[in-house]
Design a protein around this motif. Structure first.
Motif, PDB file in Angstrom:
ATOM      1  N   GLY A 218       0.667  -1.432   0.042  1.00 19.29           N
ATOM      2  CA  GLY A 218      -0.253  -0.034   0.031  1.00 19.29           C
ATOM      3  C   GLY A 218       0.857   1.416   0.106  1.00 19.29           C
ATOM      4  O   GLY A 218       0.441   2.438  -0.395  1.00 19.29           O
ATOM      5  N   LEU A 219       1.949   1.286   0.732  1.00 17.13           N
ATOM      6  CA  LEU A 219       2.799   2.387   0.491  1.00 17.13           C
ATOM      7  C   LEU A 219       3.405   2.469  -0.898  1.00 17.13           C
ATOM      8  O   LEU A 219       3.708   3.607  -1.115  1.00 17.13           O
ATOM      9  CB  LEU A 219       4.167   2.224   1.248  1.00 17.13           C
ATOM     10  N   TYR A 220       3.338   1.503  -1.887  1.00 17.78           N
ATOM     11  CA  TYR A 220       4.039   1.805  -3.009  1.00 17.78           C
ATOM     12  C   TYR A 220       2.691   2.226  -3.920  1.00 17.78           C
ATOM     13  O   TYR A 220       2.654   3.323  -4.650  1.00 17.78           O
ATOM     14  CB  TYR A 220       4.626   0.375  -3.512  1.00 17.78           C
ATOM     15  N   SER A 221       1.864   1.070  -3.845  1.00 13.13           N
ATOM     16  CA  SER A 221       0.655   1.603  -4.746  1.00 13.13           C
ATOM     17  C   SER A 221      -0.686   0.523  -4.626  1.00 13.13           C
ATOM     18  O   SER A 221      -0.346  -0.716  -4.552  1.00 13.13           O
ATOM     19  CB  SER A 221       0.967   1.286  -6.402  1.00 13.13           C
ATOM     20  N   SER A 222      -1.554   1.288  -3.895  1.00 16.18           N
ATOM     21  CA  SER A 222      -2.763   0.340  -3.309  1.00 16.18           C
ATOM     22  C   SER A 222      -3.301  -0.471  -4.541  1.00 16.18           C
ATOM     23  O   SER A 222      -3.969  -1.363  -4.499  1.00 16.18           O
ATOM     24  CB  SER A 222      -3.617   1.149  -2.755  1.00 16.18           C
ATOM     25  N   THR A 223      -3.479   0.251  -5.746  1.00 14.28           N
ATOM     26  CA  THR A 223      -4.046  -0.285  -7.001  1.00 14.28           C
ATOM     27  C   THR A 223      -3.324  -1.317  -7.489  1.00 14.28           C
ATOM     28  O   THR A 223      -3.900  -2.510  -7.640  1.00 14.28           O
ATOM     29  CB  THR A 223      -4.104   0.667  -8.134  1.00 14.28           C
ATOM     30  N   MET A 255      -2.616   3.680   1.837  1.00  7.22           N
ATOM     31  CA  MET A 255      -2.709   4.739   1.047  1.00  7.22           C
ATOM     32  C   MET A 255      -3.130   5.798   1.490  1.00  7.22           C
ATOM     33  O   MET A 255      -2.503   7.103   1.227  1.00  7.22           O
ATOM     34  CB  MET A 255      -3.786   4.362   0.051  1.00  7.22           C
ATOM     35  N   PHE A 256      -3.967   6.077   2.740  1.00  9.36           N
ATOM     36  CA  PHE A 256      -4.223   7.107   3.310  1.00  9.36           C
ATOM     37  C   PHE A 256      -3.022   7.681   4.085  1.00  9.36           C
ATOM     38  O   PHE A 256      -2.752   8.940   3.951  1.00  9.36           O
ATOM     39  CB  PHE A 256      -5.362   6.849   4.484  1.00  9.36           C
ATOM     40  N   LEU A 278      -7.909  11.803   6.917  1.00 12.47           N
ATOM     41  CA  LEU A 278      -6.782  10.761   6.432  1.00 12.47           C
ATOM     42  C   LEU A 278      -6.481   9.675   7.628  1.00 12.47           C
ATOM     43  O   LEU A 278      -6.582   8.468   7.520  1.00 12.47           O
ATOM     44  CB  LEU A 278      -5.640  11.351   6.176  1.00 12.47           C
ATOM     45  N   LEU A 279      -6.333  10.238   8.615  1.00 12.41           N
ATOM     46  CA  LEU A 279      -5.946   9.313   9.961  1.00 12.41           C
ATOM     47  C   LEU A 279      -7.458   8.764  10.030  1.00 12.41           C
ATOM     48  O   LEU A 279      -7.073   7.337  10.510  1.00 12.41           O
ATOM     49  CB  LEU A 279      -5.421  10.167  11.195  1.00 12.41           C
TER      50      LEU A 279
END
Length: 432
Positions: A218-223, A255-256, A278-279
């Motif tokens: 998710g830190l890279y790309s959630s999609t 992602m958030f 976001l949190l």
């Protein structure tokens, strides 16, 4: 450490520190000797290195002006080390020089302790100890590295340390706040976060469980993470289905947090407005993931996930070019949308951006294109994220397959997250 000099003679404190540090380095060499039974190629171990450090200190203080004695002692030590290396090479066919270099560093500890601040000489000793103990770790790391891994690192250093400083910070289109520097800065920041996530996934959590794969991905790309997990879930049993969906929701949760970091880098004002949302949504997504994780039946424990066969390195040059291109497109679209359609058109554009990579759109807003107000940036960012989560849900359903056991869990999990997002978005519009 310097405060000790107020109560004890400087010479005493320096002598004790040099002896202690030399002994620690010698003990690390002793440990290597004990680990490899029959090791006869080491120059020395605990006592030898301790005496090397003490010798260096004595010769240093006996001639503190010209350092002739210290340099002469270093030359004698160098000759002895050269003889040791010659014997190792001729009789034992061992060509390593690590012990020799460590012995020379130990000899130099005395002047370092006497002339440098405490943080510096402690850092030197810690570095020597760590690198001595991490030999096998580095060997395993090198064996796991891809053939082009160092080329990838060189690419990152090039785009961040060479290309970025050389780019001009002048607008390309009159009236549009778009410069080569701002385009590449956004590319470098996003690529840095993605590259860090890639390294963690490949070298730290290589054989992690499904949930950890979702977190790191998710830190890279959630999609991309959700698509990969959905494809891998096609061979999963019904008992494992909630676990895969939980990993997808954890990717959304990260992602958030990723956008929280990016917004903090580019706009502190926007961060102060949007961080509760976001949190909160990160916690909601993680909570939904944890609920699905608990619903997983424990009769069949899933094995550890293998490394993603299609997890490409995020620093591929064409990926950077695509991101930069999208950044330019969304900058121009945002400018002319505001010019001809106002904030209403920007609201529509934020939802449309969710069908692609929303990072360029949000970063474009954060860099102040068109003088967009903070509240508008916050609202558009939230809308783009909601749209992107809905698109990710569609990706998950598509890649999981028509008869997948995940479909029901995907609709429940993602539906809950999207519903909470929409409620928070409506609440934001009511109170702003």
């Amino acid at each position: 450490m310097e405060k000790l000099y107020q109560y004890l003679p400087r010479e005493l404190v320096t002598f004790v520190l040099v002896t202690l540090f030399s002994l620690l380095i010698g003990l690390s060499q002793r440990r290597i000797s004990l680990k490899h039974e029959g090791e006869t190629t080491l120059f020395g171990t605990d006592r030898t290195f301790t005496f090397i450090g003490i010798l260096g200190y004595l010769l240093y203080i006996l001639d503190p002006v010209d350092y002739r004695l210290f340099m002469g002692g270093g030359a004698v030590l160098g000759v002895l080390l050269a003889l040791n290396y010659y014997v190792k090479q001729t009789q034992y066919r061992v060509f390593g020089v690590t012990t020799i270099v460590i012995a020379l560093i130990t000899y130099c500890i005395a002047p370092i302790v006497a002339t440098q601040p405490s943080w510096f000489y402690i850092m030197v000793v810690v570095t020597v100890l760590l690198f001595t103990e991490l030999k096998h770790t580095f060997t395993e790391l090198a064996q796991r590295m891809k053939n082009d891994e160092m080329i990838t690192l060189a690419k990152f250093l090039a785009i961040s340390g060479i290309i970025l400083p050389m780019l001009p910070d002048k607008t390309l289109i009159p009236g549009v706040k778009l410069t080569p520097y701002s385009i590449w800065l956004a590319t470098v920041v996003v690529s840095g976060i993605s590259y860090l996530s890639y390294l963690l996934r490949r070298y730290v959590f290589r054989e992690s469980g499904i949930l950890v794969s979702g977190i790191i991905g998710g830190l890279y790309s959630s999609t991309a993470t959700i698509s990969v997990l959905a494809r891998k879930s096609r061979g999963a049993s019904a008992q494992e289905a909630p676990e895969y969906v939980a990993a997808m929701l954890l990717a959304v949760s990260m992602m958030f947090l990723r956008f929280l970091i990016l917004i903090g880098i580019f706009s502190r004002e926007t961060l102060l407005t949007i961080y509760p949302y976001l949190l909160g949504m990160s916690v909601v997504s993680a909570g939904a993931a944890w609920y699905l994780h608990l619903r997983r039946k424990r009769t069949n424990e899933a094995g550890q996930s293998e490394e993603e066969e299609d997890s490409r390195n995020p620093l591929e040059f064409k990926v950077a070019l695509i991101f930069a291109g999208l950044f330019v497109v969304f900058t121009v679209l945002t400018h002319y949308t505001l010019l001809y359609a106002g904030t209403g058109g920007l609201t529509l554009l934020s939802f449309v951006s969710g069908f692609s990579d929303i990072t360029p759109f949000i970063l474009n807003l954060l860099q102040g294109t068109g003088g967009v107000a903070t509240l508008v940036i916050t609202a558009c960012s939230m809308q783009a994220i909601v749209s992107n989560i809905a698109v990710n849900m569609c990706y998950a359903l598509f890649f999981a397959g028509r008869g997948s056991a995940l479909r029901g869990w995907i609709l429940k999990g993602f539906g809950c997250v999207i519903a909470v997002n929409v409620c928070l978005l409506l609440l934001f519009y009511l109170i702003k």
